[in-house]
Each structure stands twice: as structure tokens, then as C-alpha cells.
Design an enzyme around this catalytic site. Structure first.
Site, short mmCIF file in Angstrom:
data_model
loop_
_atom_site.label_atom_id
_atom_site.label_comp_id
_atom_site.label_asym_id
_atom_site.label_seq_id
_atom_site.Cartn_x
_atom_site.Cartn_y
_atom_site.Cartn_z
N MET A 71 0.83 -1.20 0.00
CA MET A 71 0.00 0.00 0.00
C MET A 71 0.88 1.26 0.00
SD MET A 71 -3.07 1.10 -0.18
CE MET A 71 -3.91 -0.47 -0.08
N CYS A 72 1.28 1.73 1.16
CA CYS A 72 1.98 3.01 1.26
C CYS A 72 3.41 2.96 0.74
CB CYS A 72 1.92 3.53 2.70
SG CYS A 72 0.21 3.79 3.23
N ILE A 73 4.09 1.83 0.88
CA ILE A 73 5.44 1.71 0.32
C ILE A 73 5.36 1.75 -1.20
CG2 ILE A 73 7.46 0.20 0.10
CD1 ILE A 73 7.12 1.69 2.84
N THR A 115 4.18 5.39 -2.31
CA THR A 115 5.21 6.39 -2.07
C THR A 115 6.40 6.20 -3.00
OG1 THR A 115 4.52 6.67 0.22
CG2 THR A 115 6.80 7.28 -0.31
#
Length: 182
Positions: free
Chosen positions: A118-120, A123
């Protein structure tokens, strides 16, 4: 001044066994993340922490003001290290992360944290799209089992698939030991 910064994404209490969204392998990931952060500090590379909160108190997790939203003590910021508050998987979306990096002349970001899928992922892709060289330390990241079409995909496979996809066009993937040996 270093042209490299370490971006520590969402290593928050919510992802640990006592939190609402425990991840597979989070303890090992945080141990490795702490090693990456220590190396950055000793090299005078900027360390920027990112912390997720949902903007409302009726969220299922990452509720503002709760212990779950706090950065885990093993990787807590020290004096002078900024903390970016985000509300979306992409750490750049509606935050001042890019402005912080650009103000320091950063050309390469080292990404560590949670969740790989998700966020990795969001980003790292955003950083690459914004023109930064991305180095992702994969064993300083963690994720969880996912389900799709009635089939459970184990966390190790989720993580491997995401790392393979990011390595294809968005990031250089490395281990903590390889990163520290550079």
C-alpha cells in the site's frame, strides 16, 4: 550536504501485535529499519518520518489521537527530524514531503516502512514519478496476507510481487545488509 534522504513510512504502533492491523514480520522490519536510520544519522543523511492518520475519528484504524497512530519507539524521530502527517497511501499527496526534500537538495530517497502493498508501493512510485532516484530496502518493510477472489495470498508473496513490480521500473530493491555495506 547529502543528496540522499531516508523516508520512514508509517512504522506505527497500529501495525504491531497490540494494534488493530498487525503485519507479518513487522518486528524484523522495524529492527532493520532502525539499522538503516542509525546509518543515515551517522552519515548526516536526512531522516524524514511519515505518519498516517485518517481524518475522522470513526475510522477503523489510525484514528487521530490514539496510541496506534504513534511512531513505534524503536524508530522514533530524534530532535530535528521532521514528521509528515498524511491521510493517503502516497506520502507525497497533499503533504509537504516534496518541498522538504527539494529544500534539502535531495536526489535519492531510501524508502522503508509499511505496508509494502500500500503506502510503500504508492510512495515509491510517486517518488520516482517526481524524479527522485528510489532505493527501497525491502527487508525494512512489512505487509500482510491479502485476499482476492476468495484466495488468500500470503504476506511473503504479496511482498515479493510488489518488490518485483517496483524493481521493474520504479526502484532499486536492496536488503539492509547490502544498503549498509555501500
Amino acid at each position: 550536504m547529502s543528496k540522499r534522504a531516508v523516508v520512514v513510512v508509517d512504522l506505527q504502533n497500529e501495525y504491531f501485535p497490540s494494534g488493530k492491523l498487525p503485519l507479518v514480520g513487522i518486528e524484523d522490519a522495524v529492527t532493520n529499519a532502525a539499522r538503516v536510520i542509525a546509518a543515515a544519522r551517522s552519515n548526516n543523511d536526512p531522516v524524514i518520518h511519515v505518519r498516517h492518520e485518517f481524518p475522522t475519528s470513526d475510522a477503523p484504524f489510525f484514528v487521530p489521537g490514539t496510541e496506534g497512530t504513534q511512531i513505534h519507539p524503536a524508530v522514533a524521530p530524534i530532535e530535528g527530524e521532521p514528521v509528515v502527517l498524511k491521510n493517503y497511501p502516497n506520502s507525497f499527496l497533499k503533504t509537504d514531503l516534496k518541498q522538504m526534500l527539494d529544500a534539502k537538495g535531495i536526489e535519492e530517497v531510501v524508502v522503508i516502512g509499511a505496508m509494502s502493498h500500500m503506502c510503500i508501493d504508492a510512495t515509491s512510485r510517486a517518488a520516482s514519478d517526481l524524479g527522485y532516484k528510489v532505493l527501497l530496502v525491502h527487508d525494512a518493510c512489512a505487509t500482510m496476507d491479502l485476499e482476492f477472489g476468495g484466495q488468500v495470498v500470503p504476506a511473503a508473496q504479496v511482498h515479493a510481487a510488489l518488490m518485483a513490480a517496483l524493481a521493474f521500473a520504479y526502484a532499486t530493491i536492496t536488503t539492509t545488509d547490502e544498503y549498509l555495506a555501500r
